[in-house]
Write a protein that holds these residues in place. Structure first.
Motif, PDB file in Angstrom:
ATOM      1  N   VAL A 222       0.987  -1.195   0.006  1.00 63.79           N
ATOM      2  CA  VAL A 222       0.029   0.042  -0.023  1.00 63.79           C
ATOM      3  C   VAL A 222       0.761   1.232   0.113  1.00 63.79           C
ATOM      4  CG1 VAL A 222      -2.008   1.259   1.199  1.00 63.79           C
ATOM      5  CG2 VAL A 222      -1.777  -1.174   1.400  1.00 63.79           C
ATOM      6  N   ALA A 223       0.401   2.066  -0.816  1.00 63.98           N
ATOM      7  CA  ALA A 223       0.995   3.519  -0.735  1.00 63.98           C
ATOM      8  C   ALA A 223       0.044   4.596  -0.387  1.00 63.98           C
ATOM      9  CB  ALA A 223       1.645   3.942  -2.065  1.00 63.98           C
ATOM     10  N   ILE A 224       0.379   5.253   0.913  1.00 65.49           N
ATOM     11  CA  ILE A 224      -0.472   6.371   1.440  1.00 65.49           C
ATOM     12  C   ILE A 224      -0.200   7.724   0.922  1.00 65.49           C
ATOM     13  CG2 ILE A 224      -1.239   7.271   3.601  1.00 65.49           C
ATOM     14  CD1 ILE A 224      -0.169   4.764   4.986  1.00 65.49           C
ATOM     15  N   VAL A 225      -1.104   8.082  -0.006  1.00 68.21           N
ATOM     16  CA  VAL A 225      -0.685   9.425  -0.441  1.00 68.21           C
ATOM     17  C   VAL A 225      -1.450  10.574   0.035  1.00 68.21           C
ATOM     18  CG1 VAL A 225      -1.074  10.782  -2.810  1.00 68.21           C
ATOM     19  CG2 VAL A 225      -0.360   8.158  -2.690  1.00 68.21           C
ATOM     20  N   VAL A 226      -0.752  11.642   0.668  1.00 67.45           N
ATOM     21  CA  VAL A 226      -1.147  12.602   1.266  1.00 67.45           C
ATOM     22  C   VAL A 226      -1.045  13.848   0.665  1.00 67.45           C
ATOM     23  CG1 VAL A 226      -1.369  13.840   3.716  1.00 67.45           C
ATOM     24  CG2 VAL A 226      -0.626  11.453   3.277  1.00 67.45           C
ATOM     25  N   PRO A 227      -1.988  14.592  -0.019  1.00 68.92           N
ATOM     26  CA  PRO A 227      -1.781  16.203  -0.757  1.00 68.92           C
ATOM     27  C   PRO A 227      -1.996  16.949   0.524  1.00 68.92           C
ATOM     28  CG  PRO A 227      -4.076  15.019  -1.228  1.00 68.92           C
ATOM     29  CD  PRO A 227      -3.423  14.071  -0.550  1.00 68.92           C
TER      30      PRO A 227
ATOM     31  N   VAL B 111      -2.408  14.622  -6.011  1.00 71.65           N
ATOM     32  CA  VAL B 111      -2.640  13.039  -6.024  1.00 71.65           C
ATOM     33  C   VAL B 111      -2.056  12.403  -7.303  1.00 71.65           C
ATOM     34  CG1 VAL B 111      -4.487  11.329  -6.551  1.00 71.65           C
ATOM     35  CG2 VAL B 111      -4.636  13.198  -4.898  1.00 71.65           C
ATOM     36  N   ARG B 112      -2.111  13.199  -8.224  1.00 72.67           N
ATOM     37  CA  ARG B 112      -1.242  12.503  -9.562  1.00 72.67           C
ATOM     38  C   ARG B 112       0.246  12.455  -9.282  1.00 72.67           C
ATOM     39  NH1 ARG B 112       1.614  14.927 -13.955  1.00 72.67           N
ATOM     40  NH2 ARG B 112       1.251  13.853 -15.842  1.00 72.67           N
ATOM     41  N   HIS B 113       0.776  13.461  -8.642  1.00 70.39           N
ATOM     42  CA  HIS B 113       2.379  13.426  -8.447  1.00 70.39           C
ATOM     43  C   HIS B 113       2.469  12.347  -7.469  1.00 70.39           C
ATOM     44  CE1 HIS B 113       6.229  15.119  -8.302  1.00 70.39           C
ATOM     45  NE2 HIS B 113       6.196  15.079  -7.172  1.00 70.39           N
ATOM     46  N   GLY B 114       1.912  12.262  -6.593  1.00 73.68           N
ATOM     47  CA  GLY B 114       1.988  11.267  -5.255  1.00 73.68           C
ATOM     48  C   GLY B 114       1.819   9.858  -5.824  1.00 73.68           C
ATOM     49  N   THR B 115       0.903   9.577  -6.689  1.00 75.30           N
ATOM     50  CA  THR B 115       0.468   8.314  -7.011  1.00 75.30           C
ATOM     51  C   THR B 115       1.737   7.835  -8.113  1.00 75.30           C
ATOM     52  OG1 THR B 115      -0.980   9.230  -8.813  1.00 75.30           O
ATOM     53  CG2 THR B 115      -2.012   8.387  -6.723  1.00 75.30           C
TER      54      THR B 115
ATOM     55  N   ALA C 268      -9.936   3.273 -14.235  1.00 77.31           N
ATOM     56  CA  ALA C 268     -10.635   4.439 -14.250  1.00 77.31           C
ATOM     57  C   ALA C 268     -10.005   5.760 -14.855  1.00 77.31           C
ATOM     58  CB  ALA C 268     -11.435   4.480 -13.069  1.00 77.31           C
ATOM     59  N   GLY C 269      -8.693   5.541 -14.886  1.00 78.20           N
ATOM     60  CA  GLY C 269      -7.909   6.670 -15.605  1.00 78.20           C
ATOM     61  C   GLY C 269      -7.942   7.730 -14.380  1.00 78.20           C
ATOM     62  N   VAL C 270      -8.009   7.520 -13.317  1.00 73.85           N
ATOM     63  CA  VAL C 270      -7.965   8.378 -12.104  1.00 73.85           C
ATOM     64  C   VAL C 270      -6.272   8.629 -11.703  1.00 73.85           C
ATOM     65  CG1 VAL C 270      -8.336   8.639  -9.529  1.00 73.85           C
ATOM     66  CG2 VAL C 270     -10.213   7.575 -11.170  1.00 73.85           C
ATOM     67  N   PRO C 271      -5.959   9.869 -11.316  1.00 74.42           N
ATOM     68  CA  PRO C 271      -6.820  10.915 -11.228  1.00 74.42           C
ATOM     69  C   PRO C 271      -6.782  11.828 -12.580  1.00 74.42           C
ATOM     70  CG  PRO C 271      -4.541  11.740 -10.561  1.00 74.42           C
ATOM     71  CD  PRO C 271      -4.649  10.065 -10.833  1.00 74.42           C
ATOM     72  N   GLU C 272      -6.538  11.584 -13.642  1.00 71.59           N
ATOM     73  CA  GLU C 272      -6.409  12.326 -14.945  1.00 71.59           C
ATOM     74  C   GLU C 272      -7.978  12.600 -15.238  1.00 71.59           C
ATOM     75  OE1 GLU C 272      -2.431  10.794 -14.768  1.00 71.59           O
ATOM     76  OE2 GLU C 272      -4.331   9.701 -14.386  1.00 71.59           O
TER      77      GLU C 272
END
Length: 392
Positions: A44-49, A121-125, A224-228
Motif C-alpha cells: 500500500v502507498a498512502i498518498v497525502v496531498p 494526487v497525480r504526482h504522489g501516485t 478508471a484513469g484516475v486522477p486524470e
C-alpha cells in the motif's frame, strides 16, 4: 381545505417517502464490512496531498507513520505549494517519530485544467508507482488522523469483500458551538444525497466516496484513469466513486470508527466557506437545479416548523419525523439531542450557503480554496445530484 393547507401535507408525505424510500439514509450503522485477514497482505502507498497544513500535521502525520500494517506500506506526502513550511515540518515529524518510510515531494503549480489537490494526487501516485508499484493506494487528507489499525482494517475489508474502492467518512470535529450545529448536519445531508446503502449495493447506480479516507485498488484506479479522468473536479471524492463504479469497480462508503478529522472550524465563516465553495458544483452550475433545490429545501425543511407553529398537525408531524431522523447522527457525533429540532434552522443556513455558492460562482470566485480559484473552463463536469436537498 384550500391549496395553502395542502402544503404541510405535502411536506409530511415528503418526509414519509424520505424515511422509507431514500435508502434509510438516516441510519448510522453502515460501518466497514466484516472481514477476515488475508493470507498475504498487499502493498500500500498512502498518498497525502497537503497545502498549508502545518497547523494540523503534527496531529495527523504521526498516526500514518505509526500504522500497524503487516504488509509493505509507505507514506508519500505531496507539498502542494505550501507557504507555511508543511514539507519541512513533515520531514521533521518523520525524523522524530519514525515508523513507515516517508517521501516528501512537490509537483509545482498545477497544469491548466487540474485542481491543486488532484494535481498533488497525480504526482504522489506516480511517485508511489515508481517506488514500489503498490497494489492499493490510500488517499487521505492531511487533516485526517488514523487509529493504528486503520490501514489494516481498510485493506482487510477491501480484500475480503473484493472491493475496488473502500472509503470512510471521517468523524469531523464538533468541539465549537457552530461545529456542533452544522457538522453533523453536513454528514446527514451528504447521506441523504448519496445513501450509503445505495452506494454499496452490488447493482448500485448511485456513486460516491469520502475523499478524506479512500482506499482504492491500483488496478481499478488505472482502469478508471484516475486522477486524470477527474482532474478538474471540485467535488473530487464523489467524482472518484463515480469513475471507479463507471468502469466496473465495486465501491463501498460508510461512517468511520477509527478515522477522524482534526481540522478546527472556528466560527461560522470557515464552515460557511467549506460548504459554499462546492455547493453550486454539486448542482452542476445549473440555475434550474438551484431553483429546484431551494424549493425542495423550503418544502421539506422550512414549511413543517412554520406550519406547526400555526396549528397544523401535518406540519407538526413532519417536523417530528425530521427531528427523529436526525437523532442517530446526533448520537454518532455525541452532540446534544436538542439540536435535532433545530434542523430547520440548520437547513436554512445550508440553503443560504448554496445560494451564496451560486452568487460567488457568478462573480468568478466560487470554487476558491487556499489561494486558488478554479474558473469554469478548467473544471470537469461534476456528478449530478442524487436528489433534491442541500448540496454537500
Amino acid at each position: 381545505m384550500n391549496a395553502v393547507s395542502w402544503v404541510p401535507v405535502a411536506s409530511l408525505l415528503a418526509w414519509v417517502w424520505l424515511l422509507l424510500g431514500q435508502g434509510f439514509f438516516w441510519r448510522t450503522d453502515v460501518r466497514l464490512p466484516r472481514s477476515s485477514e488475508p493470507d498475504s497482505w498487499p502493498s500500500v502507498a498512502i498518498v497525502v496531498p497537503a497545502r498549508d497544513e502545518a497547523e494540523v500535521l503534527p496531529l495527523t502525520l504521526p498516526t500514518l507513520l505509526a500504522q500497524e500494517y503487516p504488509g509493505t506500506a509507505e507514506v508519500v506526502l505531496v507539498d502542494d505549494g505550501s507557504r507555511d513550511g508543511t514539507g519541512e515540518l513533515a520531514r521533521t515529524l518523520a525524523a522524530e517519530h519514525g515508523g513507515l518510510p516517508l517521501t516528501v515531494s512537490s509537483p509545482g503549480e498545477p497544469e491548466p485544467g487540474w485542481t491543486g489537490k488532484l494535481w498533488a494526487v497525480r504526482h504522489g501516485t506516480a511517485l508511489a508507482r515508481a517506488h514500489a508499484d503498490p497494489a492499493y493506494l490510500l488517499l487521505t487528507d492531511a487533516d485526517i488522523a488514523h487509529s493504528p489499525d486503520s490501514l489494516r482494517r481498510l485493506v482487510a475489508a477491501a480484500v475480503s469483500a473484493r472491493l475496488d474502492l473502500v472509503s470512510q467518512m471521517a468523524r469531523l470535529r464538533v468541539s465549537a458551538p457552530w461545529e456542533r450545529l452544522l457538522v453533523p448536519a453536513f454528514v446527514y445531508f451528504f447521506a441523504q444525497l448519496f445513501p450509503f446503502r445505495w452506494v454499496n449495493s452490488a447493482s448500485a447506480r448511485t456513486a460516491a466516496a469520502a475523499g478524506g479516507c479512500a482506499l482504492v485498488r491500483a488496478g481499478a484506479a488505472e482502469r478508471a484513469g484516475v486522477p486524470e479522468s477527474i482532474r478538474g473536479a471540485v467535488i473530487d471524492d464523489v467524482a472518484l466513486g463515480r469513475e471507479v463504479q463507471r468502469t466496473g469497480g465495486r465501491i463501498w462508503l460508510g461512517l468511520a470508527d477509527s478515522v477522524a478529522s482534526v481540522r478546527p472550524y472556528r466560527g461560522l465563516r470557515p464552515l460557511w466557506r467549506m460548504v459554499s465553495r462546492s455547493a453550486y458544483a454539486q448542482l452542476r452550475y445549473n440555475p434550474v437545479l438551484l431553483a429546484a433545490t431551494v424549493t425542495g429545501l423550503v418544502l421539506v425543511y422550512l414549511v413543517p416548523p412554520v406550519a406547526a407553529c400555526t396549528g397544523s398537525l401535518a406540519g407538526a408531524a413532519a417536523w417530528a419525523l425530521m427531528a427523529g431522523s436526525y437523532l442517530p447522527i446526533a448520537r454518532y457525533y455525541r452532540v446534544p439531542l436538542w439540536t435535532a429540532p433545530l434542523l430547520p434552522f440548520t437547513a436554512a443556513l445550508y440553503l443560504l450557503m448554496t445560494v451564496d455558492s451560486a452568487v460567488q460562482h457568478r462573480k468568478g470566485r466560487g470554487a476558491a480554496w487556499k489561494g486558488r480559484t478554479y474558473s469554469p473552463s478548467t473544471r470537469s463536469p461534476e456528478p449530478p445530484p442524487a436528489n433534491s436537498g442541500p448540496a454537500a
